[in-house]
Design an enzyme around this catalytic site. Structure first.
Site, short mmCIF file in Angstrom:
data_model
loop_
_atom_site.label_atom_id
_atom_site.label_comp_id
_atom_site.label_asym_id
_atom_site.label_seq_id
_atom_site.Cartn_x
_atom_site.Cartn_y
_atom_site.Cartn_z
N ASP A 14 0.79 -1.24 0.00
CA ASP A 14 0.00 0.00 0.00
C ASP A 14 0.82 1.30 0.00
OD1 ASP A 14 -1.91 -1.96 0.26
OD2 ASP A 14 -2.85 -1.17 2.06
N LYS A 101 -6.81 -4.89 -3.20
CA LYS A 101 -7.74 -5.43 -2.20
C LYS A 101 -9.02 -4.63 -2.25
CE LYS A 101 -4.65 -3.97 0.67
NZ LYS A 101 -4.45 -3.35 1.97
N CYS A 149 -2.15 -2.48 7.60
CA CYS A 149 -1.99 -3.45 6.52
C CYS A 149 -0.69 -4.23 6.59
CB CYS A 149 -2.19 -2.75 5.18
SG CYS A 149 -3.93 -2.27 4.97
#
Ligand code: VGL
Ligand code: ZN
Length: 196
Positions: A14, A101, A149
């Site tokens: 991310d 995701k 995450c």
């Protein structure tokens, strides 16, 4: 320094504008400072023959993940927007597979699992199969954010049987509560991750 081979993959979690850019909607303190370190690790992995895989948080405009829809987060990483794009200073990632995701409105934090927001049911992303296809046994994790995450991806990697290293100087934390970053690092270490 971690040494890579064909069985060791780097997972870059991310590193997207909304987290990594200081004006991103969920900017992580120090998020942009990890980018050169992540680039260095991408080079290490590539030189050693290891795969590099990127994850992206990828939300619809409305999701129970967002505060406006009942969750806790400001709107961030909406599919197709600037905030969801990878940070432009990330290097040499054009060919790296990207695991997004939440394409269908699922959410969740781990690069390996998504959650159906209404039923809470968990389902795998393509990350595990992508790594297994390449006979990967070890993963090295860096990116954002340490306490969400990165943490969730590392715990899932351990659960799935990967030897898991987290790069302490290539991660940064959201810290809704002060100390969340340190606590997350301690938790993944206790679960069996190597801190490098
Ligand atoms: C993340 C908060 C909300 C992350 C994603 O990438 O760590 N954090 N959504
Ligand atoms: Zn999110």
């Amino acid at each position: 320094m971690v040494s890579y081979d064909e069985r060791t993959a780097l997972i870059v979690v991310d590193v997207q504008n909304d987290f990594a850019d200081p004006v991103g909607s969920l900017a992580v303190r120090g998020g942009d400072r990890i980018v050169p370190r992540v680039n260095e690790e991408i080079r290490n992995a590539t030189e050693g023959g290891g795969a590099v895989v990127l994850t992206q948080d990828w939300h619809p405009e409305s999701t129970p993940h967002f505060a406006k829809d009942g969750g806790i987060w400001p709107v961030h990483c909406v599919a197709g927007t600037w905030g969801a794009e990878l940070h432009p200073a990330l290097e040499a990632v054009a060919d790296a597979p990207r695991v997004r995701k939440g394409r269908n409105g699922e959410d969740g934090y781990s690069g390996f699992t998504m959650r159906e927001p209404l039923s809470g049911q968990e389902m795998p992303t393509e990350l595990d199969s992508l790594l297994r296809e390449r006979d990967v046994e070890r993963v090295v994790i860096c990116g954002l954010a340490t306490d969400y995450c990165v943490r969730a991806t590392a715990l899932d990697a351990l659960r799935l049987g990967y030897t898991t290293t987290v790069l302490g100087d290539a991660i940064a934390a959201v810290e809704l509560e002060e100390g969340d970053g340190e606590r997350a690092i301690e938790e993944v270490r206790e679960a069996g991750a190597i801190l490098a």
